[in-house]
Design a protein around this motif. Structure first.
Motif, short mmCIF file in Angstrom:
data_model
loop_
_atom_site.label_atom_id
_atom_site.label_comp_id
_atom_site.label_asym_id
_atom_site.label_seq_id
_atom_site.Cartn_x
_atom_site.Cartn_y
_atom_site.Cartn_z
N HIS A 1 -6.22 0.13 10.71
CA HIS A 1 -5.90 -0.27 9.35
C HIS A 1 -4.87 -1.39 9.37
CE1 HIS A 1 -7.37 3.73 7.81
NE2 HIS A 1 -7.12 4.03 9.07
N TYR B 1 -2.13 -3.14 6.67
CA TYR B 1 -1.48 -2.99 5.38
C TYR B 1 -0.54 -4.16 5.15
CZ TYR B 1 -3.03 1.87 5.14
OH TYR B 1 -3.79 3.01 5.08
N TRP C 1 2.93 -5.16 3.06
CA TRP C 1 4.06 -4.45 2.47
C TRP C 1 5.06 -5.47 1.98
CZ3 TRP C 1 7.34 -0.39 5.63
CH2 TRP C 1 8.11 0.35 4.74
N ALA D 1 10.50 -4.10 -1.49
CA ALA D 1 10.77 -3.24 -2.66
C ALA D 1 9.49 -2.67 -3.28
CB ALA D 1 11.57 -3.97 -3.72
N LYS D 2 8.39 -2.78 -2.56
CA LYS D 2 7.16 -2.15 -3.03
C LYS D 2 6.68 -1.19 -1.94
CE LYS D 2 5.66 -5.93 -5.99
NZ LYS D 2 4.53 -6.86 -6.33
N SER D 3 5.52 -0.56 -2.20
CA SER D 3 4.97 0.32 -1.18
C SER D 3 3.81 -0.39 -0.48
CB SER D 3 4.51 1.63 -1.81
OG SER D 3 3.69 1.40 -2.91
N PRO D 4 3.51 0.02 0.75
CA PRO D 4 2.43 -0.64 1.49
C PRO D 4 1.09 -0.50 0.76
CG PRO D 4 3.76 0.73 2.94
CD PRO D 4 4.18 1.05 1.55
N ALA E 1 -3.19 -1.22 1.27
CA ALA E 1 -4.23 -1.44 2.28
C ALA E 1 -4.85 -2.81 2.15
CB ALA E 1 -5.30 -0.36 2.16
N VAL F 1 -9.74 -1.91 6.61
CA VAL F 1 -10.01 -0.82 7.53
C VAL F 1 -11.12 -1.30 8.45
CG1 VAL F 1 -10.80 1.53 7.80
CG2 VAL F 1 -9.41 0.92 5.84
N VAL G 1 -2.42 8.92 11.62
CA VAL G 1 -2.29 7.48 11.45
C VAL G 1 -0.85 7.09 11.72
CG1 VAL G 1 -2.56 5.56 9.87
CG2 VAL G 1 -4.16 7.47 9.79
N THR G 2 -0.66 6.29 12.75
CA THR G 2 0.68 5.88 13.16
C THR G 2 0.83 4.39 12.95
OG1 THR G 2 0.64 7.59 14.84
CG2 THR G 2 2.32 5.91 15.05
N PHE G 3 1.95 3.99 12.37
CA PHE G 3 2.16 2.59 12.04
C PHE G 3 2.96 1.86 13.11
CE2 PHE G 3 0.59 2.14 7.74
CZ PHE G 3 0.46 3.45 7.34
N GLY G 4 2.62 0.60 13.31
CA GLY G 4 3.48 -0.28 14.09
C GLY G 4 4.68 -0.68 13.26
N ILE G 5 5.65 -1.35 13.90
CA ILE G 5 6.86 -1.78 13.20
C ILE G 5 6.53 -2.86 12.18
CG2 ILE G 5 9.04 -3.03 13.50
CD1 ILE G 5 9.48 -1.48 16.03
#
Lengths: 117, 112
Positions: free
Chosen positions: B34, B36, B38, B41-44, B46, B49, B100-104
């Motif tokens: 995935h 995303y 970001w 001040a908002k949320s990630p 998508a 995919v 689901v693991t996110f990168g930095i």
């Protein structure tokens, strides 16, 4: 369409206090998540719930507990807050509709800013 | 939990420049990848995919490619605009769709 709603948006706690972050989703998703975001660390998974009635630890579960109250709600509890838990917390949800078409898109709440002093 | 690496961690480009960044992940037991976006001040939210080796997805000026055999995905932005400024996260899923693991992330700043 509200999507993922989390409360409170902002909270200041004293060390040792407890609190619960509430999260609800109205998309009928099976899976729900709690992440924390810290500078230089990205999003780290605290706990997730693959479906109602199940919860599993993520990368950084220590100091937290969760409850999947029903399909809609997934709460995160800090029993004894510590300054290291100062962070922005994101609740999220997802569902697997079709792996090839949608994979597992995660929908996030707007975040909860928590400061522990 | 997967080890995900994104590079570079931050990037400054001039408006109009094209740019790209990389997400590297373990190629074994791959399920989906995935991307995303970001904004501060908002949320990630998508972007894409991707599930099949060789997948290429496009949304406006942003596109992404996937190589599951060697474990990497590229995100391209053509003709960057200031509104493209954001952190771009990749998240491989493996061993079950819940993990689901996110990168930095790669923090992109487009300078007008």
């Amino acid at each position: 369409n509200a999507g993922v709603t989390q409360t409170p948006k902002f909270q200041v706690l004293k060390t040792g206090q407890s609190m619960t972050l509430q999260c609800a989703q109205d998309m009928n998703h099976n899976s729900m998540y709690w992440y924390r975001q810290d500078p230089g660390m990205g999003l780290r998974l605290i706990y997730y719930s693959a479906s109602e009635g199940t919860t599993d630890k993520g990368e950084v579960p220590n100091g937290y507990n969760v409850s999947r109250l029903n399909k809609r709600e997934f709460s995160l509890r800090l029993e004894s807050a510590a300054p290291s838990q100062t962070s922005v917390y994101f609740c999220a949800s997802s569902d697997l509709i079709d792996r090839l078409l949608s994979g597992n898109t995660i929908y996030f709440g707007e975040g909860s800013w928590l400061t522990v002093v | 939990i997967l080890n995900v690496e994104q590079s570079p961690q931050s990037l400054h480009v001039q408006e109009g420049d094209s740019t790209n960044f990389t997400c590297s992940f373990p190629s074994s037991n791959f399920y989906a990848l995935h991307w995303y976006r970001w904004e501060t001040a908002k949320s990630p939210e998508a972007l894409f995919v991707m599930t099949l080796n060789g997948d290429e997805k496009k949304k406006g000026r942003i596109s992404a490619t996937l190589n599951t055999k060697e474990g990497y995905s590229y995100l391209y932005i053509k003709g960057s605009q200031p509104e493209d400024s954001a952190t771009y996260l990749c998240a491989p899923g493996s061993g079950g769709y819940q993990k689901v693991t996110f990168g930095i992330g790669t923090k992109l700043q487009v300078i007008p």
